[in-house]
Design a protein around this motif. Structure first.
Motif, PDB file in Angstrom:
ATOM      1  N   PRO A 264       0.834  -1.205   0.000  1.00  0.00           N
ATOM      2  CA  PRO A 264       0.000   0.000   0.000  1.00  0.00           C
ATOM      3  C   PRO A 264       0.864   1.249   0.000  1.00  0.00           C
ATOM      4  O   PRO A 264       2.027   1.209   0.418  1.00  0.00           O
ATOM      5  N   SER A 265       0.302   2.350  -0.465  1.00  0.00           N
ATOM      6  CA  SER A 265       1.027   3.617  -0.380  1.00  0.00           C
ATOM      7  C   SER A 265       1.116   3.989   1.101  1.00  0.00           C
ATOM      8  O   SER A 265       0.296   3.528   1.907  1.00  0.00           O
ATOM      9  N   PRO A 266       2.105   4.827   1.466  1.00  0.00           N
ATOM     10  CA  PRO A 266       2.187   5.246   2.868  1.00  0.00           C
ATOM     11  C   PRO A 266       0.873   5.873   3.351  1.00  0.00           C
ATOM     12  O   PRO A 266       0.457   5.659   4.479  1.00  0.00           O
ATOM     13  N   GLU A 267       0.202   6.602   2.470  1.00  0.00           N
ATOM     14  CA  GLU A 267      -1.072   7.244   2.832  1.00  0.00           C
ATOM     15  C   GLU A 267      -2.135   6.188   3.143  1.00  0.00           C
ATOM     16  O   GLU A 267      -2.894   6.320   4.104  1.00  0.00           O
ATOM     17  N   GLU A 268      -2.163   5.147   2.307  1.00  0.00           N
ATOM     18  CA  GLU A 268      -3.137   4.067   2.517  1.00  0.00           C
ATOM     19  C   GLU A 268      -2.849   3.357   3.846  1.00  0.00           C
ATOM     20  O   GLU A 268      -3.763   3.097   4.627  1.00  0.00           O
ATOM     21  N   ALA A 269      -1.584   3.068   4.102  1.00  0.00           N
ATOM     22  CA  ALA A 269      -1.194   2.401   5.352  1.00  0.00           C
ATOM     23  C   ALA A 269      -1.546   3.280   6.555  1.00  0.00           C
ATOM     24  O   ALA A 269      -1.982   2.773   7.587  1.00  0.00           O
ATOM     25  N   GLN A 270      -1.383   4.595   6.416  1.00  0.00           N
ATOM     26  CA  GLN A 270      -1.696   5.500   7.531  1.00  0.00           C
ATOM     27  C   GLN A 270      -3.188   5.505   7.859  1.00  0.00           C
ATOM     28  O   GLN A 270      -3.568   5.716   9.002  1.00  0.00           O
ATOM     29  N   LEU A 271      -4.022   5.228   6.858  1.00  0.00           N
ATOM     30  CA  LEU A 271      -5.473   5.135   7.098  1.00  0.00           C
ATOM     31  C   LEU A 271      -5.803   4.050   8.116  1.00  0.00           C
ATOM     32  O   LEU A 271      -6.768   4.176   8.866  1.00  0.00           O
ATOM     33  N   TRP A 272      -5.012   3.003   8.134  1.00  0.00           N
ATOM     34  CA  TRP A 272      -5.260   1.889   9.055  1.00  0.00           C
ATOM     35  C   TRP A 272      -5.178   2.332  10.509  1.00  0.00           C
ATOM     36  O   TRP A 272      -5.759   1.709  11.380  1.00  0.00           O
ATOM     37  N   SER A 273      -4.440   3.403  10.765  1.00  0.00           N
ATOM     38  CA  SER A 273      -4.306   3.864  12.155  1.00  0.00           C
ATOM     39  C   SER A 273      -5.537   4.647  12.607  1.00  0.00           C
ATOM     40  O   SER A 273      -5.705   4.904  13.789  1.00  0.00           O
ATOM     41  N   GLU A 274      -6.403   5.021  11.674  1.00  0.00           N
ATOM     42  CA  GLU A 274      -7.590   5.807  12.025  1.00  0.00           C
ATOM     43  C   GLU A 274      -8.689   4.944  12.643  1.00  0.00           C
ATOM     44  O   GLU A 274      -9.442   5.406  13.486  1.00  0.00           O
ATOM     45  N   ALA A 275      -8.798   3.689  12.182  1.00  0.00           N
ATOM     46  CA  ALA A 275      -9.818   2.799  12.741  1.00  0.00           C
ATOM     47  C   ALA A 275      -9.409   1.352  12.501  1.00  0.00           C
ATOM     48  O   ALA A 275      -8.894   1.017  11.435  1.00  0.00           O
ATOM     49  N   PHE A 276      -9.654   0.539  13.505  1.00  0.00           N
ATOM     50  CA  PHE A 276      -9.343  -0.891  13.419  1.00  0.00           C
ATOM     51  C   PHE A 276     -10.065  -1.509  12.221  1.00  0.00           C
ATOM     52  O   PHE A 276      -9.506  -2.338  11.507  1.00  0.00           O
ATOM     53  N   ASP A 277     -11.302  -1.081  11.970  1.00  0.00           N
ATOM     54  CA  ASP A 277     -12.075  -1.614  10.830  1.00  0.00           C
ATOM     55  C   ASP A 277     -11.425  -1.294   9.486  1.00  0.00           C
ATOM     56  O   ASP A 277     -11.543  -2.061   8.539  1.00  0.00           O
ATOM     57  N   GLU A 278     -10.749  -0.136   9.395  1.00  0.00           N
ATOM     58  CA  GLU A 278     -10.027   0.227   8.156  1.00  0.00           C
ATOM     59  C   GLU A 278      -8.951  -0.822   7.868  1.00  0.00           C
ATOM     60  O   GLU A 278      -8.755  -1.230   6.736  1.00  0.00           O
ATOM     61  N   LEU A 279      -8.258  -1.222   8.922  1.00  0.00           N
ATOM     62  CA  LEU A 279      -7.200  -2.224   8.802  1.00  0.00           C
ATOM     63  C   LEU A 279      -7.785  -3.565   8.359  1.00  0.00           C
ATOM     64  O   LEU A 279      -7.307  -4.186   7.411  1.00  0.00           O
ATOM     65  N   LEU A 280      -8.856  -4.004   9.031  1.00  0.00           N
ATOM     66  CA  LEU A 280      -9.463  -5.311   8.729  1.00  0.00           C
ATOM     67  C   LEU A 280     -10.110  -5.362   7.349  1.00  0.00           C
ATOM     68  O   LEU A 280     -10.190  -6.421   6.742  1.00  0.00           O
TER      69      LEU A 280
END
Length: 180
Positions: A41-57
């Motif tokens: 993923p782009s760094p921006e996409e990976a950073q989205l995962w830190s906003e919500a656990f559901d984003e990561l899953l």
């Protein structure tokens, strides 16, 4: 030295989970070479995962990265149970529902199960009774507990991990040749 080997172990685990999750999707007919549909993923996409656990899953690569992380912490049974419950809830056939419920129970719930999850005795007992006549909700309480455990314990540690931090770094690709 420890730094590079731990990142390397991560990448090995991650590629394993990415291959396994791509094998279970619609890619079965095309098993030619190493054409994976997952890209870093782009760094921006990976950073989205830190906003919500559901984003990561919800992200295939994020989920695979989180699974690799849990494996490194010897607690991958939590995500495997959660994924099994997600699959279970989508099951249409009552016969399949019963057989999947028994498999989930045998794999994750019963005492000394190979991937036993850490839930209280009462919840285990309730599940044992509920799977006799399995419904889509018979694992709901346990799934919520495991989700909460991952969200509050494993997820914050994942976000602090070297591997995740590495994914969030912007790598200068074009400027390296220009240097000093």
């Amino acid at each position: 030295l420890l730094h590079s080997s731990s990142i390397k172990d991560w990448k090995t685990r991650l590629s394993y989970f990415l291959q396994n999750s791509s094998n279970s999707t619609k890619m079965k007919s095309k098993k030619a070479g190493k054409h994976h549909t997952y890209f870093r993923p782009s760094p921006e996409e990976a950073q989205l995962w830190s906003e919500a656990f559901d984003e990561l899953l919800a992200n295939k690569y994020g989920l695979a990265a989180f699974r690799a992380f849990l494996k490194s912490e010897f607690c991958e049974e939590n995500i495997e149970f959660w994924l099994a419950c997600e699959d279970f809830k989508k099951t249409k056939s009552p016969q399949k529902l019963t057989s999947k419920a028994k498999k989930i129970y045998n794999d994750f719930i019963e005492k000394e199960a190979p991937k036993e999850i850490n839930i209280d005795f009462q919840t285990k007992n309730t599940i044992a009774q509920n799977i006799q006549e399995a419904t889509h909700t018979c694992f709901s309480a346990a799934q919520k507990r495991v989700y909460s455990l991952m969200e509050n314990n494993s997820y914050p540690r994942f976000l602090e991990s070297e591997f995740y931090q590495e994914l969030c770094k912007k790598t200068p690709i074009t400027r390296t040749a220009q240097g000093t």
